[in-house]
Design an enzyme around this catalytic site. Structure first.
Site, mmCIF file in Angstrom:
data_model
loop_
_atom_site.group_PDB
_atom_site.id
_atom_site.type_symbol
_atom_site.label_atom_id
_atom_site.label_comp_id
_atom_site.label_asym_id
_atom_site.label_seq_id
_atom_site.Cartn_x
_atom_site.Cartn_y
_atom_site.Cartn_z
ATOM 1 N N CYS A 197 1.698 3.711 -3.137
ATOM 2 C CA CYS A 197 0.734 4.667 -3.700
ATOM 3 C C CYS A 197 0.221 5.659 -2.660
ATOM 4 O O CYS A 197 -0.050 6.812 -2.980
ATOM 5 C CB CYS A 197 -0.466 3.927 -4.302
ATOM 6 S SG CYS A 197 -0.015 2.995 -5.768
ATOM 7 N N HIS A 198 0.035 5.198 -1.410
ATOM 8 C CA HIS A 198 -0.616 6.073 -0.419
ATOM 9 C C HIS A 198 0.366 6.803 0.484
ATOM 10 O O HIS A 198 -0.025 7.745 1.177
ATOM 11 C CB HIS A 198 -1.580 5.249 0.444
ATOM 12 C CG HIS A 198 -2.674 4.598 -0.347
ATOM 13 N ND1 HIS A 198 -3.800 5.273 -0.740
ATOM 14 C CD2 HIS A 198 -2.788 3.343 -0.856
ATOM 15 C CE1 HIS A 198 -4.582 4.453 -1.448
ATOM 16 N NE2 HIS A 198 -3.978 3.276 -1.535
ATOM 17 N N HIS A 257 1.490 7.059 -17.243
ATOM 18 C CA HIS A 257 2.474 6.136 -16.649
ATOM 19 C C HIS A 257 3.369 5.647 -17.780
ATOM 20 O O HIS A 257 3.085 4.637 -18.430
ATOM 21 C CB HIS A 257 1.776 4.964 -15.948
ATOM 22 C CG HIS A 257 2.736 4.149 -15.132
ATOM 23 N ND1 HIS A 257 3.649 3.300 -15.704
ATOM 24 C CD2 HIS A 257 2.947 4.074 -13.797
ATOM 25 C CE1 HIS A 257 4.371 2.724 -14.736
ATOM 26 N NE2 HIS A 257 3.957 3.183 -13.567
ATOM 27 N N HIS A 292 6.535 10.922 -11.068
ATOM 28 C CA HIS A 292 6.685 9.469 -10.930
ATOM 29 C C HIS A 292 7.797 8.970 -11.842
ATOM 30 O O HIS A 292 8.957 9.176 -11.572
ATOM 31 C CB HIS A 292 5.334 8.811 -11.206
ATOM 32 C CG HIS A 292 5.274 7.377 -10.810
ATOM 33 N ND1 HIS A 292 5.242 6.977 -9.499
ATOM 34 C CD2 HIS A 292 5.254 6.242 -11.535
ATOM 35 C CE1 HIS A 292 5.225 5.658 -9.446
ATOM 36 N NE2 HIS A 292 5.226 5.187 -10.678
ATOM 37 N N CYS A 326 0.805 -1.236 0.000
ATOM 38 C CA CYS A 326 0.000 0.000 0.000
ATOM 39 C C CYS A 326 0.832 1.277 0.000
ATOM 40 O O CYS A 326 0.442 2.280 -0.606
ATOM 41 C CB CYS A 326 -0.926 0.035 1.219
ATOM 42 S SG CYS A 326 -1.678 -1.549 1.648
ATOM 43 N N MET A 364 -7.767 2.313 -7.850
ATOM 44 C CA MET A 364 -7.326 1.362 -6.818
ATOM 45 C C MET A 364 -7.553 -0.052 -7.361
ATOM 46 O O MET A 364 -8.636 -0.375 -7.844
ATOM 47 C CB MET A 364 -8.178 1.606 -5.561
ATOM 48 C CG MET A 364 -8.169 0.500 -4.563
ATOM 49 S SD MET A 364 -6.754 0.600 -3.445
ATOM 50 C CE MET A 364 -7.051 -0.878 -2.473
#
Ligand code: DHE
Length: 558
Positions: free
Chosen positions: A48-49, A377, A335, A45, A99
């Protein structure tokens, strides 16, 4: 007001007020449950978070919004808080916002555990100092005890470094014979492999921060040093400017948010620099993680992309003691990215801002901020000459069923007529669905490959799509990699991920990324005929993901 659990009164003072109802207690967890959940959070997790759960590609998961009000009412401003049941459903089945579903990765019990865990205050891992780094450093084979020339007959330039994600290993596969040359221990879930300027050393970086250097000049590839960068990392690169080749290695960490500079041959730690600071909006951020890093060949500089702040740092390594760095404002949530064909501009996705930022590494300024479809991406992207618009760099999207082609400048006179298109999205290629992660082409090919591993449909996630660059309006050809592998069907989706060319540009390797206990494979296609040339299956091929061809990685061929 009921206030149990871990939320402090001070933290509560900063929260929006509930219009009615009261905060429920955070769910109870035993110490063992919390330790297990902490590990799963890190592995699945945090990427991403964020460790502090402030959100980036993924949503904010701080308790003020994950923890339910005990009567289910709304927060001021109409935000509905979540609570265990709703969180379980989101974790199991995913959301349209991007998600992914975890019902085929985590058990029902683990999903319940995570739904409860993220209602507690985040666990904050310790900082990691230069001393910690030095304590972790292992020089396994000193430089003077390494070979003076290549002791094996393998064509090193066509070796593929393949991440065996959940095994915590790296496979080096001979690209000429398609045989596994050696499987080496690395950090957990190696994220990327990068090459020394000489092509002799492979550097790996694990999600757990463990960095290794592998010497391919021994009879068999040998890990000659390792060091830990922190507790959560994604990127490394060497110094590539003339006179500095392989002198330094830089590594970027998600936690603690910082970058570290090491000796390029021994990994001896030299310096750590924090990236905490202001975002491009002027807010302080405690966790600005280091995303992609690339080395310039036109200046002694690394391009360091800081995710949460949206600052692109040009770090000048010509004088490490008196380190100079230029901070270029772009957009938040930087990113991954790649160079344009000229090697002057670096294009990086600001993914949750739906933009691509282009840095001019010659002038040290932002060249453009290009609006794209949802959640670009690119991986490293792909460069080719478009029949109508000239040189373009391309990116797929996690959140939209298109590949965007962005016109890039060129100093070549024959491309001057395309100048008016520069830094515009000149075409969007239609994909069968969203969920693309990587695109790829090769200067010798007429094909453009795109995967879609994050699409929820099995048929799409298990396939790759090949566009004909001579006629980009034609639908792409679908290759079902799972079927082509000849392996029996499994319950879990086997994601077809990351096309990578061999040195000749006539083969494309795709990872078929199955569950940890399923047989995975690497399926090799002939780029001309699009027919399967070889399927590499072996009990050692566990959860293969990224593949890095030595020559193409060294020379940024994509
Ligand atoms: Fe990646 C590149 C971060 C999930 C496979 N990934 C990168 C880079 C970053 C990044 C910052 C650029 C490194 C560079 O160039 O210096 N990746 C993250 C995440 O934060 C994220 C979303 C969640 C996480 O927890 O890590 C994430 N990535 C994944 C995966 O799940 C993938 C598909 C499989 C895996 O191995 O984990 C994956 N990422 C890759 C690959 C690259 C990459 C193969 C390199 C592409 C290239 O061609 O260079």
């Amino acid at each position: 007001m009921k206030l149990k659990g871990l939320m402090s009164a001070m933290a509560l003072a900063t929260l929006p007020l509930a219009t009615s109802g009261a905060f429920a207690a955070a769910p109870e967890m035993t110490a063992d449950e919390r330790a297990q959940a902490k590990q799963i959070y890190f592995e699945r997790c945090a990427g991403c978070h964020g460790v502090l759960r402030k959100g980036a590609t993924g949503k904010n998961l701080e308790p003020h919004w994950t923890k339910t009000l005990d009567d289910g009412t709304k927060m001021e401003g109409g935000t509905l808080q979540l609570g265990t049941d709703r969180l379980e459903r989101i974790i199991a089945y995913g959301t349209e916002g991007g998600m992914v579903n975890y019902d085929d990765i985590l058990t029902k019990e683990e999903i319940n555990l995570m739904a409860r865990y993220i209602q507690l205050e985040p666990d904050v891992p310790p900082e990691f100092s230069l001393k910690d780094m030095k304590d972790s450093w292992k020089l396994i084979v000193p430089v003077d005890q390494r070979p003076k020339k290549q002791l094996n007959k393998v064509n090193l330039q066509n070796v593929f470094a393949v991440t065996l994600r959940d095994a915590g290993k790296l496979a080096l596969i001979d690209g000429d014979t398609h045989k596994i040359w050696k499987v080496l221990d690395t950090g957990y879930a190696v994220h990327i492999s990068r090459l020394s300027a000489s092509g002799r050393y492979v550097y790996t970086v694990g999600r757990d921060g463990l960095t290794t250097i592998i010497d391919m000049w021994f009879e068999e590839p040998t890990t000659v040093a390792s060091v830990r960068l922190g507790s959560d990392a994604r990127s490394v690169d060497v110094s590539k400017f003339k006179g500095f080749e392989d002198k330094y290695l830089i590594g970027g960490t998600y936690w603690p948010p910082q970058y570290s500079i090491m000796d390029g041959e021994t990994l001896e730690p030299i310096k750590i620099v924090s990236t905490r600071g202001q975002t491009v909006d002027g807010d302080y951020h405690p966790e600005p993680r280091v995303a992609s890093i690339v080395a310039s060949t036109i200046k002694p500089e690394w391009v360091v992309n800081v995710k949460e702040t949206g600052q692109i740092l040009l770090v000048d390594y010509s004088d490490i003691k008196n380190l100079k760095s230029t901070a270029i404002e772009s957009a938040k949530f930087l990113h991954d990215g790649g160079w344009d064909a000229s090697g002057r501009y670096f294009l990086v996705a600001a993914n949750a801002s739906n933009k691509v930022a282009a840095v001019d590494t010659k002038t040290g300024k932002l060249a453009a901020l290009v609006d794209t479809a949802k959640i670009p991406h690119p991986g490293r992207g792909a460069n080719f000459v478009h029949p109508q618009f000239g040189p373009v760099w391309s990116t797929g999207h996690l959140g939209d069923a298109v590949v965007s082609l962005i016109s890039t400048p060129s100093e070549e006179a024959k491309y001057a007529k395309y100048k008016e298109h520069n830094w515009k999205v000149v075409q969007e290629l239609k994909m069968p669905g969203a969920g693309n992660l990587f695109v790829k082409t090769h200067p010798k090919s007429k094909n453009f490959w795109a995967d879609a591993p994050m699409n929820p449909e099995r048929e799409i996630a298990e396939s790759v799509y090949v566009f004909d660059m001579n006629d980009l309006n034609k639908e792409p050809k679908q290759l079902n990699v799972a079927k082509d592998s000849g392996l029996p069907e499994t319950t879990a989706i086997r994601r077809a991920v990351q096309p990578e060319y061999n040195i000749a540009g006539d083969e494309v390797w795709i990872s078929l990324w199955g569950g940890k206990t399923d047989q995975s494979a690497i399926v090799i296609y002939d780029d001309k005929t699009l027919k399967v040339k070889r399927v590499i299956t072996d009990p050692a091929i566990v959860t293969p993901t990224g593949k890095f061809n030595v020559f193409n990685t060294m020379h940024d061929v994509y």
